[in-house]
Design an enzyme around this catalytic site. Structure first.
Site, PDB file in Angstrom:
ATOM      1  N   GLU A 155     -47.227 -40.989  12.540  1.00  0.00           N
ATOM      2  CA  GLU A 155     -48.428 -40.237  12.301  1.00  0.00           C
ATOM      3  C   GLU A 155     -48.547 -38.820  13.125  1.00  0.00           C
ATOM      4  O   GLU A 155     -48.370 -38.881  14.254  1.00  0.00           O
ATOM      5  CB  GLU A 155     -49.828 -41.134  12.423  1.00  0.00           C
ATOM      6  CG  GLU A 155     -50.852 -40.352  11.821  1.00  0.00           C
ATOM      7  CD  GLU A 155     -50.841 -39.709  10.549  1.00  0.00           C
ATOM      8  OE1 GLU A 155     -50.501 -40.468   9.587  1.00  0.00           O
ATOM      9  OE2 GLU A 155     -50.922 -38.457  10.295  1.00  0.00           O
ATOM     10  N   LYS A 158     -54.186 -34.550  13.863  1.00  0.00           N
ATOM     11  CA  LYS A 158     -54.898 -34.309  14.987  1.00  0.00           C
ATOM     12  C   LYS A 158     -56.377 -34.877  15.038  1.00  0.00           C
ATOM     13  O   LYS A 158     -57.012 -34.576  13.846  1.00  0.00           O
ATOM     14  CB  LYS A 158     -54.772 -32.712  15.092  1.00  0.00           C
ATOM     15  CG  LYS A 158     -53.322 -32.004  15.053  1.00  0.00           C
ATOM     16  CD  LYS A 158     -53.680 -30.573  15.132  1.00  0.00           C
ATOM     17  CE  LYS A 158     -53.695 -29.948  13.828  1.00  0.00           C
ATOM     18  NZ  LYS A 158     -52.964 -30.014  12.767  1.00  0.00           N
ATOM     19  N   PHE A 255     -50.572 -23.580  20.935  1.00  0.00           N
ATOM     20  CA  PHE A 255     -50.612 -24.283  22.060  1.00  0.00           C
ATOM     21  C   PHE A 255     -49.806 -23.666  23.354  1.00  0.00           C
ATOM     22  O   PHE A 255     -49.095 -24.048  24.152  1.00  0.00           O
ATOM     23  CB  PHE A 255     -49.505 -25.525  21.855  1.00  0.00           C
ATOM     24  CG  PHE A 255     -50.398 -26.842  21.260  1.00  0.00           C
ATOM     25  CD1 PHE A 255     -50.708 -27.760  21.840  1.00  0.00           C
ATOM     26  CD2 PHE A 255     -50.444 -26.668  19.561  1.00  0.00           C
ATOM     27  CE1 PHE A 255     -51.297 -28.747  21.049  1.00  0.00           C
ATOM     28  CE2 PHE A 255     -51.070 -27.677  19.085  1.00  0.00           C
ATOM     29  CZ  PHE A 255     -51.405 -28.612  19.911  1.00  0.00           C
ATOM     30  N   ALA A 258     -53.725 -21.936  28.425  1.00  0.00           N
ATOM     31  CA  ALA A 258     -54.053 -22.199  29.758  1.00  0.00           C
ATOM     32  C   ALA A 258     -55.167 -22.858  29.858  1.00  0.00           C
ATOM     33  O   ALA A 258     -56.398 -22.303  29.140  1.00  0.00           O
ATOM     34  CB  ALA A 258     -53.870 -21.058  30.838  1.00  0.00           C
ATOM     35  N   GLY A 259     -55.690 -23.870  30.697  1.00  0.00           N
ATOM     36  CA  GLY A 259     -56.944 -24.453  30.812  1.00  0.00           C
ATOM     37  C   GLY A 259     -56.777 -25.665  31.811  1.00  0.00           C
ATOM     38  O   GLY A 259     -56.211 -25.424  32.912  1.00  0.00           O
ATOM     39  N   GLY A 263     -55.431 -33.993  27.545  1.00  0.00           N
ATOM     40  CA  GLY A 263     -55.750 -35.008  27.665  1.00  0.00           C
ATOM     41  C   GLY A 263     -55.595 -35.939  26.296  1.00  0.00           C
ATOM     42  O   GLY A 263     -54.656 -35.626  25.674  1.00  0.00           O
ATOM     43  N   CYS A 266     -52.942 -39.605  23.201  1.00  0.00           N
ATOM     44  CA  CYS A 266     -51.639 -39.446  22.790  1.00  0.00           C
ATOM     45  C   CYS A 266     -50.616 -38.617  23.802  1.00  0.00           C
ATOM     46  O   CYS A 266     -49.597 -39.130  24.254  1.00  0.00           O
ATOM     47  CB  CYS A 266     -51.252 -38.655  21.240  1.00  0.00           C
ATOM     48  SG  CYS A 266     -51.842 -39.533  19.995  1.00  0.00           S
ATOM     49  N   LYS A 269     -49.983 -40.404  27.285  1.00  0.00           N
ATOM     50  CA  LYS A 269     -49.072 -41.504  27.119  1.00  0.00           C
ATOM     51  C   LYS A 269     -47.731 -41.546  26.563  1.00  0.00           C
ATOM     52  O   LYS A 269     -46.649 -42.006  26.951  1.00  0.00           O
ATOM     53  CB  LYS A 269     -49.873 -42.564  26.523  1.00  0.00           C
ATOM     54  CG  LYS A 269     -50.028 -42.406  24.669  1.00  0.00           C
ATOM     55  CD  LYS A 269     -50.422 -43.771  24.333  1.00  0.00           C
ATOM     56  CE  LYS A 269     -50.648 -43.878  22.968  1.00  0.00           C
ATOM     57  NZ  LYS A 269     -49.391 -43.881  22.050  1.00  0.00           N
ATOM     58  N   LYS A 327     -61.069 -32.748  23.687  1.00  0.00           N
ATOM     59  CA  LYS A 327     -61.045 -31.479  22.908  1.00  0.00           C
ATOM     60  C   LYS A 327     -61.991 -31.498  22.175  1.00  0.00           C
ATOM     61  O   LYS A 327     -62.883 -32.583  21.666  1.00  0.00           O
ATOM     62  CB  LYS A 327     -59.625 -31.716  22.103  1.00  0.00           C
ATOM     63  CG  LYS A 327     -59.429 -32.559  20.958  1.00  0.00           C
ATOM     64  CD  LYS A 327     -58.175 -31.900  20.275  1.00  0.00           C
ATOM     65  CE  LYS A 327     -57.967 -33.130  19.148  1.00  0.00           C
ATOM     66  NZ  LYS A 327     -56.608 -32.671  18.431  1.00  0.00           N
TER      67      LYS A 327
END
Ligand code: NAD
Length: 441
Positions: A155, A158, A255, A258-259, A263, A266, A269, A327
């Site tokens: 899958e 998002k 993508f 910068a930040g 987290g 997905c 891990k 997010k």
């Protein structure tokens, strides 16, 4: 088509609801009875835009049902999707306990007409492992001649856009070995995407595709975070650099923000699990390991910036944390950078107040008891010594900083998502710090 979905988390529930929306007869099964009871009443246990409405509409139409009994849920199904969690085990590998438990339960009740599809993100070879395991169960049930094939169907939805992604996927990846399985999956997904977007491959390639996709996205973020650190050192602006590279079509614009680190349930891990999969094959996975390492460091960045400003003893500092979810658009707190930050601040003696439009409930269970929660931004910022932007919720982009500054005790902002305009913030009299723009304490 009659479909059973095992697991009603972000993936299972959204998938089940969307299959029902396309007219299929769906039964979702979960071992969490409280969750099942809630779902039967038409209440979504997770926050996901548009999900509640579709859930209720399909329940009412009788196309969707929930059960904690596998026997009931799988009866008559032609496809049974496994969509349970694969959290990280202590050593970074994917923990397959939920998948194996689900497979054992499926094997107890599956009929000869049903094929099993793995939607959970699982290491390469899991399909083969499940096949062997289920075959053993079936032979104990005296069902030796059953035509068993485990299909891989990772899958890519998002969180925060899960319903839209599920109803209109960019592509559907199917790893199958037989023509019968391929045609069944084509039949299912033909109402979601045109045929050319259904990518047929072997199961191992499908399993790897999911990890490769997440690792690639995570790599882009970690790369920009590393570039941001360099920008801070040499007095450059990471937003200009982003613009400069994103205009190259080979690179693209997604993508590249910068930040304060990625987290979620997905990326962290799956990157770690990919490293373990490679290492189990004798590879050292240099790049994927570095992606994870850069991110672990980046999640500490805001805390380190605050230490540089206030010192490591933050007794008496009231920090207003803006955003908790990993997010915007979700209440998912798994691996959220806010957790690293807040635990660090509390350890340093700071008073932490936090606000998130939807994740407060999930965050309360994970954060130190001393953390206070505000019901809105005004309440959050009142009397605070600093504001710390952690999640880029759209409402944070519209904040009236002049009014906010007047309510704060000290006008200091740490912007972990580069949300504000530094010039405007300075003009309003703020001490303003952000990521990769040469504005450090
Ligand atoms: P989740 O933890 O939100 O949900 C898992 C659900 O499975 C829970 O409701 C749990 O009670 C249930 N469950 C556990 N064991 C079970 C069993 N034996 N039988 C029936 N139900 C059982 O997980 P999630 O976020 O939906 O992720 C599911 C899988 O999909 C994972 O492998 C994940 O990596 C992958 N994935 C997640 C996302 C995402 O955005 N969350 C996106 C793509 C893929």
């Amino acid at each position: 088509m009659k479909i059973c979905v095992v697991g009603t988390g972000y993936v299972g529930l959204v998938t089940g609801v969307c299959f029902a929306e396309k007219g299929h007869e769906v039964r979702c099964m979960d071992i969490d009875e409280e969750r099942v009871a809630k779902l039967k009443r038409g209440e979504s246990p997770i926050y996901e835009p548009g999900l509640g409405e579709l859930l209720r509409a399909n329940l009412e139409a009788g196309r969707l049902g929930f059960s904690s009994s596998m026997k009931e849920a799988i009866e008559g199904a032609r496809l049974c999707f496994i969509a349970v969690g694969t959290p990280p085990a202590g050593d970074g590998k994917a923990d397959l306990a939920q998948v194996l438990a689900a497979a054992d339960e499926i094997a107890e009740h599956i009929g000869p007409e049903c094929r099993i599809v793995v939607k959970s993100t699982v290491p390469v070879g899991t399909g083969t492992l499940l096949c062997r395991r289920i075959r053993r169960h079936l032979s104990e049930r005296g069902l030796k001649n059953i035509d068993l094939e485990i299909i891989s169907n990772p899958e890519f939805l998002k969180e925060g856009m899960a319903v839209r992604d599920c109803l209109h996927p960019e592509r559907v990846v199917v790893g199958a070995s037989s023509d019968a399985a391929r045609s069944l999956m084509r039949e299912l997904y033909s109402s979601f995407v045109p045929e050319e977007k259904i990518l047929m491959m072997d199961p191992a390639s499908a399993e790897i595709t999911k990890y490769a996709a997440n690792a690639m996205l995570a790599a882009r973020i970690s790369f920009m975070n590393e570039i941001a650190q360099l920008c801070d050192k040499v007095g450059a602006d990471v937003l200009s650099v982003k613009e400069g590279i994103a205009s190259d079509r080979r690179i693209g614009k997604y993508f590249l923000n910068a930040g304060c680190g990625y987290g979620g349930s997905c990326f962290p891990k799956d990157v770690e699990a990919l490293c373990c999969i490679g290492e189990s094959q004798g590879l050292d996975m240099t790049l994927a390991s570095a992606v994870a390492k850069v991110n672990r460091k980046q999640k500490e960045r805001l805390h380190m910036m605050m230490r540089a400003r206030f010192g490591s003893d933050m007794e008496g500092v009231c920090a207003a944390v803006m955003g908790l979810a990993f997010k915007p658009g979700t209440d998912d707190m798994r691996e959220a950078p806010s957790l690293t930050l807040i635990r660090g601040l509390v350890n340093d003696g700071a008073k932490v107040r936090a606000y998130d439009p939807v994740a407060e409930g999930a965050a309360r269970r994970l954060l130190p008891a001393s953390v206070r929660f505000a019901g809105n931004l005004r309440e959050l910022l009142e009397g605070a010594d600093c504001a710390v932007v952690v999640t880029e919720w759209p409402e944070f982009g519209e904040i009236d900083w002049e009014a906010a500054g007047a309510a704060m005790r000290r006008k200091i902002v740490f912007d972990g998502r580069n949300l504000c305009d530094p010039e405007k913030m300075k003009a309003l009299g703020f001490e303003y710090y952000c990521i990769g723009r040469n504005m450090l304490p």
